[in-house]
Design a protein around this motif. Structure first.
Motif, PDB file in Angstrom:
ATOM      1  N   LEU A  34     -13.682   4.772   0.764  1.00  0.00           N
ATOM      2  CA  LEU A  34     -12.806   3.786   1.395  1.00  0.00           C
ATOM      3  C   LEU A  34     -12.041   4.404   2.557  1.00  0.00           C
ATOM      4  CD1 LEU A  34     -11.632   0.924   1.393  1.00  0.00           C
ATOM      5  CD2 LEU A  34      -9.871   1.733  -0.179  1.00  0.00           C
ATOM      6  N   THR A  67     -18.887  -0.298  -5.182  1.00  0.00           N
ATOM      7  CA  THR A  67     -17.464  -0.020  -5.088  1.00  0.00           C
ATOM      8  C   THR A  67     -17.301   1.155  -4.140  1.00  0.00           C
ATOM      9  OG1 THR A  67     -16.900  -0.826  -7.301  1.00  0.00           O
ATOM     10  CG2 THR A  67     -15.459   0.851  -6.350  1.00  0.00           C
ATOM     11  N   TYR A  68     -16.394   1.017  -3.167  1.00  0.00           N
ATOM     12  CA  TYR A  68     -16.035   2.154  -2.332  1.00  0.00           C
ATOM     13  C   TYR A  68     -15.002   2.944  -3.106  1.00  0.00           C
ATOM     14  CZ  TYR A  68     -18.193  -0.661   1.280  1.00  0.00           C
ATOM     15  OH  TYR A  68     -19.071  -1.410   1.995  1.00  0.00           O
ATOM     16  N   ILE A 106      -6.942  -3.802  -2.590  1.00  0.00           N
ATOM     17  CA  ILE A 106      -6.422  -5.022  -1.976  1.00  0.00           C
ATOM     18  C   ILE A 106      -7.655  -5.762  -1.503  1.00  0.00           C
ATOM     19  CG2 ILE A 106      -5.024  -5.990  -0.111  1.00  0.00           C
ATOM     20  CD1 ILE A 106      -3.293  -3.471  -0.250  1.00  0.00           C
ATOM     21  N   GLN A 107      -7.952  -6.879  -2.144  1.00  0.00           N
ATOM     22  CA  GLN A 107      -9.269  -7.477  -1.932  1.00  0.00           C
ATOM     23  C   GLN A 107      -9.196  -9.000  -1.981  1.00  0.00           C
ATOM     24  OE1 GLN A 107     -12.079  -7.525  -0.699  1.00  0.00           O
ATOM     25  NE2 GLN A 107     -13.541  -6.378  -1.912  1.00  0.00           N
ATOM     26  N   ILE A 152     -16.124   1.452 -14.156  1.00  0.00           N
ATOM     27  CA  ILE A 152     -15.983   2.686 -13.377  1.00  0.00           C
ATOM     28  C   ILE A 152     -15.317   3.762 -14.225  1.00  0.00           C
ATOM     29  CG2 ILE A 152     -14.680   3.697 -11.447  1.00  0.00           C
ATOM     30  CD1 ILE A 152     -15.350   1.132  -9.878  1.00  0.00           C
ATOM     31  N   LEU A 160      -4.562   8.174 -14.532  1.00  0.00           N
ATOM     32  CA  LEU A 160      -5.130   7.717 -13.259  1.00  0.00           C
ATOM     33  C   LEU A 160      -4.720   6.257 -13.050  1.00  0.00           C
ATOM     34  CD1 LEU A 160      -8.807   9.064 -13.086  1.00  0.00           C
ATOM     35  CD2 LEU A 160      -7.051   9.366 -11.328  1.00  0.00           C
ATOM     36  N   ARG A 209       0.837  -1.208   0.000  1.00  0.00           N
ATOM     37  CA  ARG A 209       0.000   0.000   0.000  1.00  0.00           C
ATOM     38  C   ARG A 209       0.867   1.252   0.000  1.00  0.00           C
ATOM     39  NH1 ARG A 209      -3.415  -1.432   3.872  1.00  0.00           N
ATOM     40  NH2 ARG A 209      -5.124  -1.886   2.437  1.00  0.00           N
ATOM     41  N   ILE A 214      -4.194   5.291  -6.530  1.00  0.00           N
ATOM     42  CA  ILE A 214      -5.252   5.686  -5.591  1.00  0.00           C
ATOM     43  C   ILE A 214      -6.032   4.452  -5.191  1.00  0.00           C
ATOM     44  CG2 ILE A 214      -7.251   7.181  -5.258  1.00  0.00           C
ATOM     45  CD1 ILE A 214      -6.239   8.873  -7.619  1.00  0.00           C
ATOM     46  N   GLU A 215      -6.159   4.244  -3.883  1.00  0.00           N
ATOM     47  CA  GLU A 215      -6.826   3.031  -3.411  1.00  0.00           C
ATOM     48  C   GLU A 215      -8.343   3.199  -3.381  1.00  0.00           C
ATOM     49  OE1 GLU A 215      -5.539   1.601   0.413  1.00  0.00           O
ATOM     50  OE2 GLU A 215      -6.517  -0.347   0.150  1.00  0.00           O
ATOM     51  N   LEU A 216      -9.042   2.185  -3.855  1.00  0.00           N
ATOM     52  CA  LEU A 216     -10.484   2.093  -3.702  1.00  0.00           C
ATOM     53  C   LEU A 216     -10.774   0.639  -3.377  1.00  0.00           C
ATOM     54  CD1 LEU A 216     -10.812   0.680  -6.556  1.00  0.00           C
ATOM     55  CD2 LEU A 216     -11.537   2.855  -7.426  1.00  0.00           C
ATOM     56  N   LEU A 217     -12.029   0.252  -3.366  1.00  0.00           N
ATOM     57  CA  LEU A 217     -12.338  -1.141  -3.039  1.00  0.00           C
ATOM     58  C   LEU A 217     -13.512  -1.605  -3.891  1.00  0.00           C
ATOM     59  CD1 LEU A 217     -11.482  -3.506  -1.185  1.00  0.00           C
ATOM     60  CD2 LEU A 217     -13.273  -2.777   0.393  1.00  0.00           C
ATOM     61  N   MET A 218     -13.218  -2.506  -4.824  1.00  0.00           N
ATOM     62  CA  MET A 218     -14.276  -3.065  -5.673  1.00  0.00           C
ATOM     63  C   MET A 218     -14.827  -4.316  -5.007  1.00  0.00           C
ATOM     64  SD  MET A 218     -12.606  -2.373  -9.413  1.00  0.00           S
ATOM     65  CE  MET A 218     -10.887  -2.499  -8.917  1.00  0.00           C
ATOM     66  N   PRO A 219     -16.063  -4.661  -5.331  1.00  0.00           N
ATOM     67  CA  PRO A 219     -16.706  -5.759  -4.598  1.00  0.00           C
ATOM     68  C   PRO A 219     -16.166  -7.141  -4.957  1.00  0.00           C
ATOM     69  CG  PRO A 219     -18.172  -4.893  -6.291  1.00  0.00           C
ATOM     70  CD  PRO A 219     -16.975  -3.996  -6.278  1.00  0.00           C
ATOM     71  N   ASN A 250     -17.481   5.530 -16.695  1.00  0.00           N
ATOM     72  CA  ASN A 250     -18.434   6.452 -16.081  1.00  0.00           C
ATOM     73  C   ASN A 250     -17.762   7.658 -15.426  1.00  0.00           C
ATOM     74  OD1 ASN A 250     -20.908   5.076 -16.630  1.00  0.00           O
ATOM     75  ND2 ASN A 250     -20.276   3.527 -15.135  1.00  0.00           N
ATOM     76  N   GLU A 251     -16.535   7.484 -14.970  1.00  0.00           N
ATOM     77  CA  GLU A 251     -15.884   8.522 -14.156  1.00  0.00           C
ATOM     78  C   GLU A 251     -14.925   9.393 -14.942  1.00  0.00           C
ATOM     79  OE1 GLU A 251     -15.952   8.912 -10.474  1.00  0.00           O
ATOM     80  OE2 GLU A 251     -17.844   7.849 -10.757  1.00  0.00           O
ATOM     81  N   GLU A 305     -23.491  -6.842  -0.132  1.00  0.00           N
ATOM     82  CA  GLU A 305     -22.095  -7.043   0.272  1.00  0.00           C
ATOM     83  C   GLU A 305     -21.717  -5.898   1.197  1.00  0.00           C
ATOM     84  OE1 GLU A 305     -19.384  -8.236  -2.866  1.00  0.00           O
ATOM     85  OE2 GLU A 305     -17.748  -7.156  -1.896  1.00  0.00           O
ATOM     86  N   PHE A 365      -5.889   3.254 -10.342  1.00  0.00           N
ATOM     87  CA  PHE A 365      -6.680   2.816  -9.191  1.00  0.00           C
ATOM     88  C   PHE A 365      -6.220   1.415  -8.760  1.00  0.00           C
ATOM     89  CE2 PHE A 365      -9.981   5.577 -11.284  1.00  0.00           C
ATOM     90  CZ  PHE A 365     -10.093   6.497 -10.254  1.00  0.00           C
TER      91      PHE A 365
END
Lengths: 577, 577
Positions: free
Chosen positions: B47, B41-42, A135-136, A117, A130, A58, A67-72, A120-121, B154, A132
């Motif tokens: 997050l 997604t967070y 850690i999942q 994402i 960018l 990290r 940049i950290e995010l969290l996908m399901p 859309n973003e 989730e 992204f």
């Protein structure tokens, strides 16, 4: 941490199913417990190792600007259908249905969700580049899960995805990740190698694997000890070993070679070196639903060389995959059983592809397409047409490196992989952005994985001995263990131990004080098995002489150190580990 | 963090499906993005909030002596079969099959796996007490997922499980967790209440919920503003409102009440207060496969009271559940349609259970079991037998608290729950240990949950205004945002902003510098929507006077502060937030 308030439960025996050292030792040390095949609970110390690995990953990802995010974990099938992987991915993709019978997957990787994402973003070139990452928990439904955390079904991975305006910028993102990975594996304290690799099912045009060097590794790495060159055997270019084809000095002669279906036997029967023989491999390519387009190919390797299946898969005409020809197909094409096949006058016309080395051989030995017979003195151009030439073989140790020196081989465990994806996923999912000129352009992507939980196993495969694990300091469950001798009976020992414990804690050292009521032999064996890098032994006998003992896990014997110098000595020793 | 290197993407509109404020605002602020119904997604800032909540929870759990481990998301069905929950759990338990057609679940909670670990790991009383926890992804297959993170499919939860030798020790573990939860929710900066609660499907004998107070909460909390008493409405004991039954002064009289199937209409027709009426609720209990054992019950409440279904479910004879009686069953039992039913002379004998208050009523009004008629002047003992008495109703605001004062009601969002389980799971899975006397004993368990992701939503439900989110400092994605006015044009502004950014970072403040090329109005609106607690505005005009502006998210106006005092002023202000 005091051991009496913690949970330590070592086992004398590893489970019978544990085939590799890391699986055996993590189970015996109480770091993992099996919940189901390939699915484990990380016990407290196992989780500590995992978290330390995560923290290093990290930190370096953040420093590299990701940049950290969290996908399901649970992802909708629709996106996988869009990318085409709902169909392409094999049985390892666990497809599930919710209560409304809608399709989902347990993610093995997140290209689809992140590209969704991104589309859309990301609207404008101003937002780029960018990168992204998350850690999942991942899931890969291995047919036969084994090897503990080396190849589990549920595992923890860091995956990052970069988005860029163009290929040059995407290459810069790739390079930045490459450098970050070099720092990460360096900080983890592992002997590793970055190797050029095949892109496999992820796709894209360029990739590097990060391999932890270990004799038990599944991967073979080709490297040059005298240069930075390293590549996965799958990808490593094999040089032509004969600079120039020699003259045709022998006549073509059919020679009896009874019961000699292998080059080794033929060479022996004819008292010729194995390097004079040529090996035949017959392959078939087919087009689904069109059996009439099945095509038979003959690939030629020198007798001492092995076919490289990844290189084979990339031959022109092999785009839809290939298989080994059946015995019927071979009989029909060559009029002969396998073992005596050769490129000279098969029954049916066939495309011959010779490995680079074979293409420069002269006066070589090959099957005569007649059971029990081989040709000697075969020569290209004279006895058979010039072949199509390609690099078909695996490198072998000692092969010359065209850049100088010789190549060597070693085994490795893949723990990281960086891919240059280009627009493979952005095209499939229509992820575009507006360029400076107002026109839509396709996002250029890279993806970058690190197997967090696998690293813990790879570290053990690389670092262990008969007594147990030898953790690199950076990812050890504890950095230091204090082993008091008879703490329950001696107040002096208890006080000295607690004092040192407090001092080390204050100095930021991750220390555990083993205050369990255990015999010294058992205590030492536990910590040698668990693999804590530095052990401090405190006993009445030593304290009488005002000393305690410091022993690194790799040391043969302990050093006696005056009590008042202990702290600085320990801190120095930790720096050197 | 510099905003230009981060990903900020706010939306003007919330998705139409977002019904609650937290869902709307987290989406608009760019903290979550939907992957599928109830699966999100967070995004980076979402997050960050999650991680801050996790860190506080982890810290207090560790301080309370709990030990972190990590149990898997995918759990084998066998353990759920062993506990009985494979059958008992409804459609919310997502049952899946692997490639070999073996059954698994996506865990909604981990009692089974931890009890399996305990039975293998805990051998002796010497190892106890132990408390294991993990922070892990959970899955609950809600029939109709909505409300964003308030009720996702989730989600992230912390669940802890304590193991003790006996009930007294287990109660001490429970109490320690209760205290840890009080500290956790205090540190999170939320207005909350610990309330006595029902144990529901988890089982066990005692439990408390931790409720974040919010008007939009789904739960109703009964509390006494003058005492520490608080309980979930489901559980809160309702007092008898009539201290002593009055004398029977009226005669029983059948009175015409045409078209008056509800107590409110009857009271109006007869010009009597609603509190003189009695409401009838007809329930049925049945034994599966034995229709002959179906039993009809008549429950009586005062006209202004509501039935409490949880209390009803605990009545003797209701152990296998209950349902409302069908119209056929009612006709058969009372000889009358609903609306005019009463406890006096039904057609068939029936068990009558009166709420405590009803049991002390005299001269009351109830249905006459004849359409269009009610009795007035009904009196227990004289006109009908004394009833069985129980607490059947919901508390209403103003009910007296037997301990003094009056009860009040407020709404809350359940974010934590502690359960005293006893041996429910250890018995089912045979989790025993050896007591001091060498005899096996059953582990006593407690379980303790905190909805990590739900807390982020609950915090918003409690803290927002028309402009957006107002994060409590402890869990804000950033503590401070620096908003430079015209950083692109003014070097003075850029330098002052960068200087302050560096100073704040060095002071350990989680700060973001908005160096995007954005108009001030848009920049301010973004950060008000995102809800960063403290905003610093730096512009050329202020700098000319050597000041910058500090504004807390809850403040109406900004304070001008001299540049050289800015740092200490900000640090002070943060302490007061």
């Amino acid at each position: 941490m005091h051991a009496s308030k913690y949970h330590i439960n070592t086992l004398k025996e590893a489970p019978a199913e544990a085939e590799v050292k890391s699986h055996q030792l993590m189970t015996r040390a109480g770091m993992i417990r099996k919940a189901a095949g390939g699915i484990y609970t990380y016990m407290p110390m196992g989780l500590k190792v995992l978290r330390k690995i995560e923290a290093i990953v990290r930190d370096e990802m953040n420093k590299a600007g990701a940049i950290e995010l969290l996908m399901p974990v649970v992802q909708p099938a629709e996106l996988w259908v869009e990318s085409g992987r709902w169909e392409q991915y094999g049985g390892e993709l666990l497809r599930i249905k919710d209560r409304h019978n809608r399709d989902f997957v347990l993610q093995p990787t997140s290209e689809e969700v992140i590209t969704d994402i991104a589309r859309n973003e990301i609207h404008s070139w101003r937002q780029l580049p960018l990168n992204f990452y998350h850690i999942q928990t991942k899931f890969r439904d291995e047919r036969r899960p084994r090897f503990g955390l080396m190849r589990g079904r549920e595992f923890t991975m860091k995956d990052a995805y970069s988005f860029d305006r163009d290929e040059a910028s995407a290459q810069a993102s790739y390079d930045a990740m490459f450098e970050a990975y070099m720092r990460i594996f360096g900080r983890l304290g592992l002997e590793f190698r970055a190797v050029a690799a095949d892109t496999g099912s992820i796709g894209g045009s360029r990739s590097h694997e990060f391999q932890v060097i270990a004799d038990t590794g599944e991967d073979l790495i080709v490297y040059n000890p005298a240069s930075p060159y390293a590549a996965n055997l799958e990808l490593a270019e094999a040089p032509c070993l004969i600079a120039e084809r020699g003259p045709a000095t022998e006549n073509l002669a059919k020679t009896a070679t009874p019961d000699a279906p292998k080059c080794e036997i033929v060479a022996e029967q004819l008292s010729r070196p194995l390097t004079d023989t040529v090996k035949c491999i017959v392959l078939a390519t087919e087009v689904e639903g069109k059996p009439e387009e099945t095509r038979i190919w003959l690939l030629l390797l020198r007798g001492d060389h092995e076919l490289n299946e990844v290189k084979t898969g990339k031959l022109p005409g092999f785009e839809n995959g290939y298989r080994f020809a059946t015995e019927d197909e071979i009989l029909e094409t060559f009029g002969c059983i396998p073992g005596y096949l050769g490129p000279i006058s098969p029954v049916k016309p066939i495309t011959v592809i010779a490995d680079r080395t074979v293409a420069n051989m002269s006066n070589f030995i090959c099957g005569a397409n007649e059971q029990g017979y081989h040709y000697t003195g075969a020569n290209w151009g004279r006895d058979l047409p010039e072949p199509q030439v390609s690099d078909l073989r695996n490198v072998i140790a000692g092969d010359p490196d065209p850049q100088g020196g010789n190549l060597a081989l070693q085994r490795g465990i893949e723990v990281g992989h960086v891919f240059f994806l280009g627009d493979k996923y952005s095209k499939a999912l229509g992820a575009t952005f507006l360029e400076k000129d107002g026109k839509p352009a396709m996002l250029q992507m890279g993806c970058y994985g690190i197997g967090i939980s696998r690293i813990s196993a790879a570290a053990i495969e690389q670092n262990h001995d008969d007594k147990g694990i030898i953790w690199p300091l950076a990812i050890a469950p504890f950095e230091v263990v204090i082993c008091p001798m008879g703490l329950q009976k001696s107040e002096t020992v208890r006080n000295a131990s607690e004092w040192l414990y407090q001092e080390l804690q204050a100095a930021g050292v991750d220390v555990i004080l083993d205050d369990r009521d255990t015999r010294p032999g058992i205590m030492f064996a536990d910590w040698e098995l668990i693999g804590v890098p530095l052990r401090i032994t405190i006993g009445d006998r030593g304290l009488k002489d005002n000393v305690l003992e410091i022993q690194a896990r790799r040391d043969d014997s302990a050093a006696k150190v005056p009590v008042e110098e202990a702290l600085s000595h320990i801190l120095d020793r930790l720096k050197s580990l």
